[in-house]
Design an enzyme around this catalytic site. Structure first.
Site, short mmCIF file in Angstrom:
data_model
loop_
_atom_site.label_atom_id
_atom_site.label_comp_id
_atom_site.label_asym_id
_atom_site.label_seq_id
_atom_site.Cartn_x
_atom_site.Cartn_y
_atom_site.Cartn_z
N GLY A 15 -9.52 4.60 12.65
CA GLY A 15 -10.81 3.92 12.82
C GLY A 15 -11.63 3.95 11.53
N ILE A 44 -10.65 14.26 11.79
CA ILE A 44 -9.98 13.88 10.53
C ILE A 44 -10.93 13.07 9.65
CG2 ILE A 44 -8.09 12.49 9.56
CD1 ILE A 44 -6.40 13.29 11.96
N VAL A 47 -12.04 7.80 4.83
CA VAL A 47 -12.25 7.90 3.38
C VAL A 47 -13.72 7.60 3.06
CG1 VAL A 47 -11.78 6.64 1.25
CG2 VAL A 47 -9.91 7.55 2.56
N ALA A 52 -17.55 -1.77 -2.67
CA ALA A 52 -17.65 -3.04 -3.40
C ALA A 52 -16.56 -3.98 -2.91
CB ALA A 52 -17.50 -2.80 -4.89
N LYS A 80 -23.36 -9.41 -4.62
CA LYS A 80 -22.56 -9.09 -5.81
C LYS A 80 -22.01 -10.37 -6.42
CE LYS A 80 -18.24 -6.81 -7.03
NZ LYS A 80 -17.13 -5.96 -6.60
N VAL A 183 -3.68 12.15 17.13
CA VAL A 183 -2.28 11.90 17.50
C VAL A 183 -1.44 13.00 16.87
CG1 VAL A 183 -0.31 10.35 17.12
CG2 VAL A 183 -2.57 9.40 17.69
N THR A 343 -10.40 -4.33 -4.83
CA THR A 343 -9.39 -5.15 -4.15
C THR A 343 -8.91 -4.61 -2.80
OG1 THR A 343 -7.86 -4.08 -5.70
CG2 THR A 343 -8.43 -6.35 -6.12
N ILE A 345 -10.30 -3.71 0.17
CA ILE A 345 -10.75 -4.34 1.42
C ILE A 345 -10.22 -5.77 1.48
CG2 ILE A 345 -12.81 -5.10 2.69
CD1 ILE A 345 -14.16 -2.48 1.72
#
Ligand SMILES: Cc1cc2nc3c(=O)[nH]c(=O)nc-3n(C[C@H](O)[C@H](O)[C@H](O)COP(=O)(O)OP(=O)(O)OC[C@H]3O[C@@H](n4cnc5c(N)ncnc54)[C@H](O)[C@@H]3O)c2cc1C
Length: 503
Positions: A15, A44, A47, A52, A80, A183, A343, A345
């Protein structure tokens, strides 16, 4: 009467940004054909540093039917217009990679050929004065381009920790089932090796037909379970860590661009949001310690820190196959390319678009899987070459890191592109994916690779005609940017979630 095909049970593991983007897009486009479950573990975590983006994100937001102002308020987003590179070609150099072209083609010939001729003849000004994005960014101006205009484009910078939850509300509101927990085991079919179910720590068992691995660097399904091979690119992309630390903004001005500053052993990002500035130093752990990198970042940020420095580890490369059996890897589980050109996303979005196009209503077909992997590989390979160019096109010799990247042997695919450019000012063409001609031109010229030749058709106008045409382009750019509003002011009026003092 034809029978209704059975509904496909899709299970998304993860997620983070990748998981919720996938869930939102699938329920929006394929909600009639599938039941979607997303599993995420708060323990967990995510990130949470992808801030950007590239202009393609606008189509993602639009395709979900989201209101831009609402989305920007919820994620504290800013606009941006490009990426502002400092100290890459040499210390003291500076250029914007704009989300738009330089000038406009004249007589079918890309504009930069005329600029080159003029420059080599000892006349003319900076190429960047012909880029509307660049002039807007230099003056901190922003207004969206008129509908249907291709003059320039824009992307968003947003708080990555807010983007996923925003999409979660969207997706669960439309029927995606969210399961919270870890999991701990993966069941596979004894005969064909397909994943059949994910076992949770609390004993639940989530069955599915198609599994999307958005478990981040853990790559629980594609890597740990299916053991899909990893292609390592660290011989070219040396950076394997980042230290991130948000800070308060030093001024009320909000630049409509991501800042990128080359450092002794990598580079530093500066991403202005509505409520803070995101910062990070991406570095090679073979060239600098975590502590020295954190200190360099602390020394470089503009305002009081808003969190402790946080170190993240990664490897540059990608899975040899991102779709294997009935598992499709999206996001960091599929591969990682450092965020020098924002790059990741985009790659998530591209993978989702491919998955929707090739979605298996029934069993997975080999040809669909192969097509997905072919397109994914091509995307990653092109971006890899573009990133390597930023390191290799330099005269910097002030650290071991820069000496290494300046003198390394680049992949053949990049070598060929650079060779073509040096000889003829031509950019290798492709019809899909990232990056197109203006992007390559910006990095080549911005980092000091000036071609020997140019398109001979650029020699056709007389010197006076050429100079007049170039002056006209610069004047048009200046005139169109002059009345535009200030970016921070525009945000406050239309899109802001948090009031900041007027600049
Ligand atoms: C330093 C850095 C800077 C970046 N900057 C940018 C940028 O500016 N622009 C950009 O486009 N991209 C950027 N990225 C990439 C971007 O952050 C990611 O592409 C994006 O966040 C997607 O991550 P993800 O969803 O794949 O993984 P994650 O955010 O790691 O999410 C993984 C999910 O899987 C779940 N999970 C894992 N294992 C289990 C398990 N066993 N059970 C249950 N759940 C599990 C986790 O709980 C989490 O929900 C950056 C990345 C890094 C490292």
């Amino acid at each position: 009467m034809s029978e209704t095909p059975p509904r496909t049970r899709v299970v998304i593991l993860g997620g983070g940004t990748a998981g919720w983007m996938t869930a939102a897009a699938l329920i929006n486009q394929l909600g009639k054909a599938c039941d979607i479950t997303l599993i995420e573990s708060e323990e967990i975590g995510i990130v949470g540093v992808g801030e950007a983006t590239l202009p393609h994100i606008r189509f993602f937001v639009e395709s979900l039917g989201l209101d831009e102002a609402d989305f920007m308020k919820a994620t504290h987003a800013t606009f941006k217009l490009g990426i502002d590179f400092h100290d890459f070609g040499r210390i003291g150099s500076h250029y914007l990679h704009p989300f738009g072209s330089f000038g406009a083609p004249l007589g079918g010939v890309p504009f930069h050929h005329y600029w080159l001729r003029q420059m080599k003849e000892g006349r003319g000004g900076a190429l960047w004065d012909t880029s509307i994005c660049n002039v807007m960014a230099a003056h901190n101006k922003f207004v969206p381009p008129p509908d249907g205009s291709t003059l320039y484009n824009y992307a968003y910078q947003f708080d990555a920790t807010l983007f996923g939850p925003y999409l979660r509300t969207y997706a669960t509101g439309r029927g995606v089932k969210r399961v919270e927990g870890k999991v701990i085991e993966v069941d596979q079919d004894g005969e064909n090796g397909d994943v059949t179910a994910l076992k949770m720590e609390d004993g639940r068992r989530i069955e599915g037909d198609l599994f999307v691995d958005c478990s981040g660097f853990r790559a629980l399904l594609i890597g740990q379970t299916l053991k899909e091979e990893w292609e390592d690119w660290s011989q070219w992309l040396l950076c394997d860590r980042a230290v991130a630390m948000p800070c308060e903004a030093a001024s009320a001005t909000i630049g409509p661009y991501t800042g990128v500053h080359a450092m002794s052993s990598g580079w530093r990002w500066r991403i202005p949001l509505q409520h803070r500035v995101g910062n990070g130093y991406v570095y090679s752990s073979n060239h600098i310690s975590d502590e020295d990198a954190a200190n360099a970042l602390i020394g470089a940020v503009e305002g009081p820190a808003m969190a402790e420095p946080r170190v993240l580890r990664f490897r540059a490369g990608r899975r040899k196959r991102s779709w294997s059996k009935n598992v499709v890897a999206v996001g960091l589980a599929s591969g990682f390319l450092e965020p020098l050109e924002s790059t990741s996303i985009y790659l998530v979005q591209g993978a989702i678009a491919q998955l929707i196009e090739l979605f298996p209503i029934g069993p997975v077909r080999d040809e669909d899987r192969d097509e997905f992997n072919r397109v994914t590989d091509a995307e990653y390979d092109r971006i890899r070459d573009f990133l390597i160019l930023h390191y290799n096109a330099t005269v910097r010799d002030d650290s071991d890191f820069w000496n290494h990247v300046r003198t390394m042997t680049v992949p053949d695919s990049l070598h060929e592109k650079m060779d073509l450019w040096r000889r003829s000012a031509r950019v290798a063409k492709y019809s899909q994916g990232l990056f197109f001609e203006p992007s390559w031109v910006a990095v080549y010229i911005g980092q000091g690779i000036i071609p020997d030749g140019w398109d001979e058709r650029a020699d056709l106008p007389s010197a006076d005609q050429l100079d007049a045409a170039m002056d006209r382009v610069r004047e048009q750019v200046r005139a169109s940017v002059a009345p535009m509003p200030d970016h921070a002011q525009f945000l406050r009026q239309r899109h802001a979630s948090i009031e900041r003092p007027a600049p």
